[in-house]
Design a protein around this motif. Structure first.
Motif, PDB file in Angstrom:
ATOM      1  N   PRO A  78     -32.421  37.386 -17.951  1.00 10.72           N
ATOM      2  CA  PRO A  78     -32.799  37.331 -19.360  1.00 10.72           C
ATOM      3  C   PRO A  78     -34.284  37.575 -19.625  1.00 10.72           C
ATOM      4  O   PRO A  78     -34.679  37.692 -20.789  1.00 10.72           O
ATOM      5  CB  PRO A  78     -32.403  35.899 -19.774  1.00 10.72           C
ATOM      6  CG  PRO A  78     -32.374  35.135 -18.506  1.00 10.72           C
ATOM      7  CD  PRO A  78     -32.027  36.089 -17.398  1.00 10.72           C
ATOM      8  N   PHE A 101     -26.220  34.335 -28.371  1.00 14.17           N
ATOM      9  CA  PHE A 101     -25.487  34.203 -27.100  1.00 14.17           C
ATOM     10  C   PHE A 101     -26.420  33.997 -25.904  1.00 14.17           C
ATOM     11  O   PHE A 101     -26.216  33.088 -25.092  1.00 14.17           O
ATOM     12  CB  PHE A 101     -24.607  35.442 -26.882  1.00 14.17           C
ATOM     13  CG  PHE A 101     -23.647  35.319 -25.736  1.00 14.17           C
ATOM     14  CD1 PHE A 101     -22.570  34.456 -25.805  1.00 14.17           C
ATOM     15  CD2 PHE A 101     -23.827  36.073 -24.581  1.00 14.17           C
ATOM     16  CE1 PHE A 101     -21.671  34.348 -24.751  1.00 14.17           C
ATOM     17  CE2 PHE A 101     -22.940  35.967 -23.518  1.00 14.17           C
ATOM     18  CZ  PHE A 101     -21.863  35.100 -23.607  1.00 14.17           C
ATOM     19  N   GLY A 102     -27.457  34.826 -25.809  1.00 13.20           N
ATOM     20  CA  GLY A 102     -28.385  34.724 -24.680  1.00 13.20           C
ATOM     21  C   GLY A 102     -29.124  33.392 -24.671  1.00 13.20           C
ATOM     22  O   GLY A 102     -29.387  32.819 -23.613  1.00 13.20           O
ATOM     23  N   ARG A 149     -30.692  40.775 -30.344  1.00 15.10           N
ATOM     24  CA  ARG A 149     -30.022  40.056 -29.269  1.00 15.10           C
ATOM     25  C   ARG A 149     -30.838  40.123 -27.979  1.00 15.10           C
ATOM     26  O   ARG A 149     -30.934  39.143 -27.242  1.00 15.10           O
ATOM     27  CB  ARG A 149     -28.629  40.651 -29.039  1.00 15.10           C
ATOM     28  CG  ARG A 149     -27.848  39.930 -27.960  1.00 15.10           C
ATOM     29  CD  ARG A 149     -26.435  40.451 -27.806  1.00 15.10           C
ATOM     30  NE  ARG A 149     -26.422  41.794 -27.224  1.00 15.10           N
ATOM     31  CZ  ARG A 149     -25.301  42.402 -26.820  1.00 15.10           C
ATOM     32  NH1 ARG A 149     -24.135  41.813 -26.971  1.00 15.10           N
ATOM     33  NH2 ARG A 149     -25.357  43.613 -26.311  1.00 15.10           N
ATOM     34  N   ALA A 150     -31.422  41.315 -27.723  1.00 14.44           N
ATOM     35  CA  ALA A 150     -32.225  41.459 -26.507  1.00 14.44           C
ATOM     36  C   ALA A 150     -33.513  40.635 -26.604  1.00 14.44           C
ATOM     37  O   ALA A 150     -33.992  40.106 -25.596  1.00 14.44           O
ATOM     38  CB  ALA A 150     -32.547  42.935 -26.267  1.00 14.44           C
ATOM     39  N   PRO A 153     -33.664  35.795 -26.321  1.00 11.64           N
ATOM     40  CA  PRO A 153     -33.965  34.879 -25.214  1.00 11.64           C
ATOM     41  C   PRO A 153     -35.427  34.911 -24.783  1.00 11.64           C
ATOM     42  O   PRO A 153     -35.787  34.269 -23.792  1.00 11.64           O
ATOM     43  CB  PRO A 153     -33.054  35.378 -24.070  1.00 11.64           C
ATOM     44  CG  PRO A 153     -32.089  36.308 -24.697  1.00 11.64           C
ATOM     45  CD  PRO A 153     -32.773  36.888 -25.877  1.00 11.64           C
TER      46      PRO A 153
END
Lengths: 258, 279
Positions: A78, A101-102, A149-150, A153
């Motif tokens: 991550p 999610f991450g 999303r990337a 985290p």
């Protein structure tokens, strides 16, 4: 924050008939500085995606090592956010679940992950779509979610594999400007793969041109700041010419190009 | 121009909009007609042939006799009791099938070490038709509920088993990569990524497994039971009550159709249809 160092990285694949191997990527050294935006430009099949997949940890190099923040890469993680050309959002999760999610993987509580995910959706300009499913979104919106999303985290490195290739020209330009803003704001070390010369000029601090297979570094161009981020700006003419020439040589290797 | 504004303009002109409304209403009435006219025709032909008494009524009862028999058996509670018994057996068999086929199908798709030794056994069992298990079932469990459930199980596991396997093996590898890049643990990748990604196949398999379990129960009950819809039909045959036989078959058809239609269409609507993942 961290930089990326590739030393002597190469990749060979077994040939489909099982006899011997072919080289996808020749031994390559690349140093990406912390916070730098590097575009890797090259014709299709030149091993540029292979190179990115090695940095991501999806593939192991045949030779050489990759260091991220001084630590060798062994598997995906991550601390390296990855954005796929095909978005790869999970269709069964809402937008906010995708982005959170991450964070949940890192053990962040549900409420805190949701708050952070909302912040990142705001950053990419998608507030109000939290409860939608990806199939309700346009290609450009999906890619914004994928970027959020990337980023969520908190990776040190952002890796993007032709992220805007599937978008129409106007959306693509908007997304490029947006990505640049986000990258500046979040100050992420970024490696972006593209086959588009204009995209590289709009985005990169440094452009690395790879040759046709087996990929090796053909040209490195540093783009000085500040510039207009307009690929058609007159001050870009010479750079455009050099980049075009470098790529054209590879597509038409018999010296046909301008 | 939108359709709505077009309609408004026509309405302002007078007459034609009204005509369109009538047309729309007739269309609305005609829609079920377009699907059902042939069925209605078949019933009418059936009725005409039956009342002509070319064949004796116990061989070909009239539709009205069948409906009457349905009403009588419902009133007496005979039909409802047998429906309850058959449904109970089917649900038990179906639940066991799912409990077996879902995890085994997942493992078949997921693990080569599991697939290689297990696949040949399954491939040898698969061609055996469900009803061919009946003699062995009766030998082992006697006539009754155990052997029926045994037969349902071996008939209905296959579609779910092989669909689940196919669903797992055909997952777009990009989802796994996305999960890896987000630092997802193996277990969470499995539950939150692999299984939902395979859901379109799993639901198709569930639907088929359900349908098979319903269809096979009647056959199994004819051969190995003293109650249930299958037994009811076979018993009516023995008593030469054709209308009861047909009434029982219609019950089976309607129950199977309605359950599949509502339960599975609903399941799909709240999952893969909503997510845009329909096959």
């Amino acid at each position: 924050m961290a930089g990326v160092t590739l030393s002597n990285v190469s990749k060979s694949f077994p040939k489909p008939d099982g006899k011997g191997t072919f080289v996808a990527l020749s031994p390559t050294d690349i140093e990406v500085k912390e916070g730098e935006f590097v575009c890797i430009l090259g014709p299709s099949g030149c091993g540029k995606t292979t190179l990115l997949n090695i940095v991501a940890g999806f593939e192991t190099p045949t030779t050489g090592t990759v260091l991220v923040g001084g630590k060798p890469v062994r598997k995906p993680g991550p601390e390296r956010g990855y954005v796929f050309q095909e978005y790869a959002l999970f269709p069964w999760m809402t937008i906010i679940e995708n982005v959170a999610f991450g964070l949940r993987n890192l053990g962040v509580s549900g409420a805190e992950a949701a708050t952070k995910a909302r912040d990142y959706l705001k950053l990419v300009g998608l507030s109000g779509f939290e409860q939608s499913y990806p199939n309700r979104l346009s290609g450009g919106m999906k890619q914004r979610v994928a970027i959020a999303r990337a980023l969520a985290p908190g990776p040190d490195i952002l890796l993007l594999d032709e992220p805007f290739a599937a978008l129409d020209a106007q959306t693509r330009y908007l997304m490029q400007i947006e990505l640049l803003r986000i990258q500046r704001e979040a100050r992420k070390t970024t490696i972006l793969i593209t086959h588009s010369l204009e995209e590289a000029i709009v985005l990169a601090d440094r452009v690395i041109v790879l040759s046709a297979r087996p990929g090796r570094i053909k040209l490195i161009e540093t783009i000085d700041h500040p510039h207009t981020r307009n690929p058609n700006d007159p001050s870009m003419t010479e750079l455009r010419y050099r980049l075009f020439q470098a790529i054209a040589d590879e597509i038409a290797p018999v010296g046909a190009a301008a | 121009m939108s359709l709505a504004s077009f309609e408004t303009r026509r309405a302002a002109d007078g007459g034609p909009a009204k005509e369109t409304a009538v047309k729309l209403f007739l269309n609305f009435l005609a829609r079920p007609l377009r699907h059902l006219w042939l069925l209605a025709a078949v019933i009418i032909v059936w009725h005409v042939v039956a009342i002509s008494e070319i064949y004796p009524p116990f061989l070909l009862p009239a539709p009205s006799a069948v409906v009457q028999s349905l009403i009588e058996m419902t009133r007496s509670g005979y039909l409802i009791d047998n429906i309850g018994i058959s449904l109970g057996r089917q649900m038990t068999g179906f639940a066991l099938s799912v409990a077996f086929a879902l995890p085994v199908g997942v493992l078949l798709g997921y693990s080569r070490a599991f697939r290689e030794p297990v696949q040949p056994i399954l491939q040898l069992l698969y061609p055996i038709p469900g009803l061919a298990w009946v003699p062995l079932a009766i030998l082992w469990f006697g006539i009754g509920v155990e052997s029926i459930i045994f037969v349902i199980f071996f008939s209905s596991i296959w579609p779910l088993l092989f669909n689940t396997q196919a669903g797992i093996t055909s997952i777009n590898p990009i989802y796994r990569r996305a999960a890896m890049a987000l630092g997802t643990s193996q277990w969470r990748t499995f539950t939150r990524v692999i299984v939902p990604a395979a859901l379109p196949f799993i639901l198709a398999g569930l639907r088929l497994t359900y349908g098979t379990s319903w269809r096979v129960i009647v056959g199994a009950e004819i051969l190995s039971a003293r109650s249930g819809l299958g037994f009811m039909i076979d018993n009516a045959r023995g008593l030469l009550r054709g209308e009861e036989v047909i009434a029982g078959m219609i019950t089976i058809a309607l129950l199977g159709y309605l359950f599949e239609k509502f339960a599975f269409d609903f399941l799909e609507r709240v999952t893969i249809k909503k997510w845009g993942m329909s096959l």
